[in-house]
Design an enzyme around this catalytic site. Structure first.
Site, short mmCIF file in Angstrom:
data_model
loop_
_atom_site.label_atom_id
_atom_site.label_comp_id
_atom_site.label_asym_id
_atom_site.label_seq_id
_atom_site.Cartn_x
_atom_site.Cartn_y
_atom_site.Cartn_z
CB CYS A 88 -0.75 -0.23 1.66
SG CYS A 88 -1.99 1.38 1.76
CG HIS A 170 -4.56 9.15 -9.33
ND1 HIS A 170 -2.41 8.52 -9.02
CD2 HIS A 170 -4.59 9.08 -8.58
CE1 HIS A 170 -2.77 8.00 -8.22
NE2 HIS A 170 -4.05 8.44 -7.45
CG HIS A 187 -3.18 5.76 -2.69
ND1 HIS A 187 -1.73 6.69 -3.61
CD2 HIS A 187 -3.91 6.91 -3.47
CE1 HIS A 187 -2.33 7.31 -4.30
NE2 HIS A 187 -3.53 7.72 -4.38
CD GLU A 225 -5.28 1.13 -0.37
OE1 GLU A 225 -5.17 2.56 0.47
OE2 GLU A 225 -3.98 0.38 -0.06
CG HIS A 228 -5.46 3.14 4.97
ND1 HIS A 228 -4.64 2.98 6.02
CD2 HIS A 228 -4.39 2.22 3.86
CE1 HIS A 228 -3.48 2.19 5.84
NE2 HIS A 228 -3.81 1.75 4.41
CG HIS A 234 0.02 0.56 6.81
ND1 HIS A 234 1.02 1.48 5.75
CD2 HIS A 234 -0.78 0.17 6.11
CE1 HIS A 234 0.38 1.53 4.43
NE2 HIS A 234 -0.74 0.45 5.06
#
Ligand code: CA
Length: 510
Positions: A88, A170, A187, A225, A228, A234
């Site tokens: 990640c 992006h 991410h 993901e 998160h 983490h």
């Protein structure tokens, strides 16, 4: 023919733009990795390398600790293999306190509600839309099954959690660009008021698959993901979903108890409403946004407490295991203390109409005893300290203060208005103490003030944030998504290392 050329050119370009993430081998690549994931700050580097051997060893040890490896401080073959494992793109270490924490999940900001919406904004080229939606649904269900959270797919372009597949840069900045096949897989953003809060981005250059050992398992990456997106950082528990590295397809995937403990710490167990949102003074995972007591003990430790927990600081270190419950650190003390005073060699604790005397962590005598022992002092004091300028004992309560003379008591001149202490909040302080550097500090809300004994006023540059400067807390953990002071994720994330720097510097210099 022309069409074929265009197609070939297209393929050529596609191939050019999806060069695999390079294997990390050179010193430059190694230290770029270490910085990206928070194991070293730019301030600790010179020309892209650790500034000295000690910093280098420390960074490697943090990396090895997070990776569940033997902490040798030397990058051996296992370390290099781990560094080259797909993973990640989120940071592993975000603060000094993070590096000190015990083995378990770590919390970031959380949502202030439990019914969240999601939608896929940009499709994957690897799998049909319907299949991707079903995978995402399963990934959300992994979390909703063990918490009070519910998730709903909507067709809006602005759901809480926007999912997109994209390659390279992006739209979320240079640091957020994807790196081609392998390396960074995806991410996500922590909950925040910013529209990007909660969003999950997947590297389109990966080959995402479903239910097979080939390619990268989209379900597992998405479930990670979304952890998160829901405010989990983490974990250094190797078998947890929130471990940073991808471990290959697991046909019988289950959340680890560490993941479950993490999500429940944020949103409760389910079957009803989530637990009340943490009050500002409740310890988060490893932080304390506001202190109600500060003091020292004879062994040189500094202590900071809120209603229930205590942080200990020795030199520039927060020893592992803190914050602890007050009673575990100081057996015999109640919670909800008012103030504490270090008057060598004893540390006194005050609550209501009673007080306790300790020598380091042991009660020194039979306590509690009544406040009337301190002739002339009121009950329910706010703060107590020995002033560095004259060595005298002072107490504050509300907007007033008292000087106390051992063997005599409080003189008839007192109380006096706290506004005599120029630059302090005149309506009262939460805590005060003289630190081992000789300065006297005052604490109020989330801030603290350093008093200048020469000019007899608060030093310029104050107040500063208590949790960040004294406890090494990550600034992002101190603000929830409902806070007005929460910055937007796009502003916070690229500049996180700047904040981290100030954290690491700040903990050494007051
Ligand atoms: Ca990648």
């Amino acid at each position: 023919m022309r069409r074929l050329c265009v197609i070939l050119l297209g393929c050529y370009l596609a191939a050019t733009f999806s060069v695999a993430a390079p294997r990390i081998e050179t010193q430059q690549q190694i230290w770029e990795f270490m910085e990206k994931y928070g194991y070293i700050t730019r301030d600790d580097m010179v020309n892209g390398m650790p500034k000295d051997e000690e910093t280098k060893t420390k960074s490697i040890i943090y990396f090895q600790k997070m990776g569940n490896m033997t902490m040798t401080g030397v990058l051996d073959e296992d370390s290099m293999n781990l560094m080259n494992t797909p993973r990640c793109g989120m940071k592993d270490m975000e603060s000094f306190a993070d590096m000190m924490r015990r083995k378990r999940y770590a919390l970031g900001p959380r949502w202030d509600r439990t019914d969240l919406t999601w939608n896929i904004i940009r499709d994957s080229q690897d799998l049909p839309r319907a299949q991707v939606e079903s995978i995402m649904e399963r990934a959300f269900t992994a979390w909703s099954d063990v918490s009070s959270l519910t998730f709903r797919k909507v067709s809006s372009s602005e759901p809480d959690i926007k999912i997109l597949f994209a390659a390279g840069e992006h739209g979320d900045g240079f640091d957020g660009r994807f790196d081609g096949p392998s390396g960074v897989l995806a991410h996500a953003y922590f909950p925040s008021l910013n529209p990007i809060g909660g969003d999950a981005h997947f590297d389109e250059d990966e080959t995402y698959t479903d239910g097979t050992f080939s390619g990268t398992n989209l379900f597992q990456v998405a479930a990670h993901e979304f952890g998160h997106s829901l405010g989990l950082r983490h974990s250094d528990v190797e078998d947890a979903l929130m471990y940073p590295y991808y471990r290959g397809y697991q046909p019988n995937f289950q959340l680890h108890s560490d993941d479950i403990n993490g999500i429940q710490a944020h949103y409760g167990e389910g079957n009803g409403k989530p637990e009340e949102r943490d009050t500002p003074s409740t310890p988060l995972d490893n932080c304390m946004p506001r202190v109600t007591l500060s003091t020292q003990t004879a062994d040189g430790s500094a202590y900071f407490a809120n209603e229930t927990h205590v942080f200990r600081r020795t030199g520039n270190t927060i020893p592992a295991g803190y914050p602890m419950r007050i009673v575990d650190e100081f057996p015999g003390l109640p919670s909800n203390l008012d103030a504490a005073l270090f008057y060598s060699p004893y540390t006194y604790f005050f609550k209501g109409s009673e007080y306790w005397r300790f020598r380091d962590r042991q009660m020194a005598g039979t306590y509690p005893r009544p406040m009337s022992d301190w002739g002339g002092l009121p009950n329910d004091v706010d703060a107590a300290f020995v002033w560095s300028r004259n060595g005298r004992i002072y107490f504050t309560k509300g907007d007033q203060y008292y000087a106390y003379y051992p063997g005599y008591g409080v003189s008839s001149y007192y109380p006096q208005p706290l506004s005599h202490w120029r630059g302090l909040p005149s309506d009262g302080v939460d805590a005060a103490f003289q630190y081992s550097n000789g300065y006297t500090y005052f604490f109020k809300g989330s801030n603290y003030y350093r008093f200048n004994d020469g000019t007899v006023q608060v030093d310029t540059g104050y107040p500063l944030n208590t949790a960040v400067q004294w406890l090494g807390c990550n600034p992002n953990e101190l603000v929830g998504p409902t806070s007005e002071t929460e910055g937007d994720a796009t502003a916070i994330i690229p500049s996180l290392f700047v904040i981290l720097l100030s954290t690491l510097i700040g903990i050494c210099t007051f």
